[in-house]
Design a protein around this motif. Structure first.
Motif, PDB file in Angstrom:
ATOM      1  N   LYS A  16     -19.894  12.371 -26.121  1.00 11.52           N
ATOM      2  CA  LYS A  16     -18.977  11.797 -25.143  1.00 11.52           C
ATOM      3  C   LYS A  16     -19.770  11.170 -23.999  1.00 11.52           C
ATOM      4  O   LYS A  16     -20.319  11.865 -23.144  1.00 11.52           O
ATOM      5  CB  LYS A  16     -18.044  12.869 -24.594  1.00 11.52           C
ATOM      6  N   TYR A  17     -19.830   9.856 -23.998  1.00 12.07           N
ATOM      7  CA  TYR A  17     -20.564   9.165 -22.943  1.00 12.07           C
ATOM      8  C   TYR A  17     -19.847   9.278 -21.609  1.00 12.07           C
ATOM      9  O   TYR A  17     -20.487   9.311 -20.555  1.00 12.07           O
ATOM     10  CB  TYR A  17     -20.743   7.694 -23.308  1.00 12.07           C
ATOM     11  N   SER A  18     -18.536   9.327 -21.628  1.00  6.93           N
ATOM     12  CA  SER A  18     -17.790   9.384 -20.377  1.00  6.93           C
ATOM     13  C   SER A  18     -18.062  10.682 -19.619  1.00  6.93           C
ATOM     14  O   SER A  18     -18.142  10.687 -18.394  1.00  6.93           O
ATOM     15  CB  SER A  18     -16.296   9.211 -20.637  1.00  6.93           C
ATOM     16  N   LYS A  27     -14.835   7.840 -17.725  1.00  6.48           N
ATOM     17  CA  LYS A  27     -15.726   6.686 -17.810  1.00  6.48           C
ATOM     18  C   LYS A  27     -15.572   5.758 -16.615  1.00  6.48           C
ATOM     19  O   LYS A  27     -16.442   4.955 -16.333  1.00  6.48           O
ATOM     20  CB  LYS A  27     -15.505   5.928 -19.111  1.00  6.48           C
ATOM     21  N   ARG A  28     -14.468   5.883 -15.887  1.00  6.88           N
ATOM     22  CA  ARG A  28     -14.240   5.049 -14.704  1.00  6.88           C
ATOM     23  C   ARG A  28     -14.789   5.678 -13.424  1.00  6.88           C
ATOM     24  O   ARG A  28     -14.881   5.021 -12.395  1.00  6.88           O
ATOM     25  CB  ARG A  28     -12.748   4.799 -14.546  1.00  6.88           C
ATOM     26  N   LEU A  47     -21.256   2.442 -22.133  1.00 13.24           N
ATOM     27  CA  LEU A  47     -21.171   2.864 -23.533  1.00 13.24           C
ATOM     28  C   LEU A  47     -19.823   3.518 -23.842  1.00 13.24           C
ATOM     29  O   LEU A  47     -19.292   3.379 -24.947  1.00 13.24           O
ATOM     30  CB  LEU A  47     -22.322   3.809 -23.871  1.00 13.24           C
ATOM     31  N   GLY A  48     -19.277   4.226 -22.865  1.00 13.44           N
ATOM     32  CA  GLY A  48     -17.951   4.818 -23.044  1.00 13.44           C
ATOM     33  C   GLY A  48     -16.876   3.759 -23.186  1.00 13.44           C
ATOM     34  O   GLY A  48     -15.968   3.878 -24.016  1.00 13.44           O
ATOM     35  N   PHE A  49     -16.963   2.695 -22.377  1.00 14.97           N
ATOM     36  CA  PHE A  49     -16.015   1.592 -22.505  1.00 14.97           C
ATOM     37  C   PHE A  49     -16.191   0.882 -23.843  1.00 14.97           C
ATOM     38  O   PHE A  49     -15.220   0.513 -24.495  1.00 14.97           O
ATOM     39  CB  PHE A  49     -16.178   0.584 -21.366  1.00 14.97           C
ATOM     40  N   ARG A  50     -17.440   0.669 -24.243  1.00 15.03           N
ATOM     41  CA  ARG A  50     -17.716  -0.038 -25.486  1.00 15.03           C
ATOM     42  C   ARG A  50     -17.225   0.741 -26.710  1.00 15.03           C
ATOM     43  O   ARG A  50     -16.747   0.150 -27.673  1.00 15.03           O
ATOM     44  CB  ARG A  50     -19.207  -0.316 -25.614  1.00 15.03           C
TER      45      ARG A  50
END
Length: 81
Positions: free
Chosen positions: A2-4, A68-69, A57-60
Motif C-alpha cells: 500500500k503506497y498510500s 494518498k492525498r 504511485l498510489g494515484f497511479r
C-alpha cells in the motif's frame, strides 16, 4: 504494498523532523548540535520527497482511500509555514 499508507507515514515523519530541527536549534548552534540539526533537516527533505513519490504511485495504482492525498497536503503546509 500500500503506497498510500507509506505516503502518509513518511509525510508525518517529514513534518516531525522539520519542526523538531527548528524547535531544538539554538541561536548559535555549535559542534555536534549542527550535525544533529543537519541530519534532522535532510531527513525531513528525503522523507518528504519519498512521501510524494509514494503518493504518486498510489494515484497511479488507483488505490482506494484518502491516505494518498495526505502527503501532498502535509508537504504543502510545511512549505507554507
Amino acid at each position: 504494498m500500500k503506497y498510500s499508507k507509506w505516503s502518509a507515514i513518511l509525510a508525518m515523519i517529514c513534518a516531525i523532523t522539520i519542526f523538531a530541527s527548528y524547535a531544538i536549534a539554538p541561536k548559535q548552534p555549535e559542534g555536534m548540535m549542527v550535525v544533529f540539526i543537519q541530519i534532522l533537516f535532510f531527513t525531513a527533505i528525503i522523507t518528504g520527497l519519498l512521501s510524494l513519490i509514494c503518493s504518486y504511485l498510489g494515484f497511479r495504482n488507483k488505490e482506494k482511500g484518502f491516505l494518498k492525498r495526505i502527503a501532498p497536503i502535509i508537504v504543502a503546509v510545511i512549505l507554507l509555514v
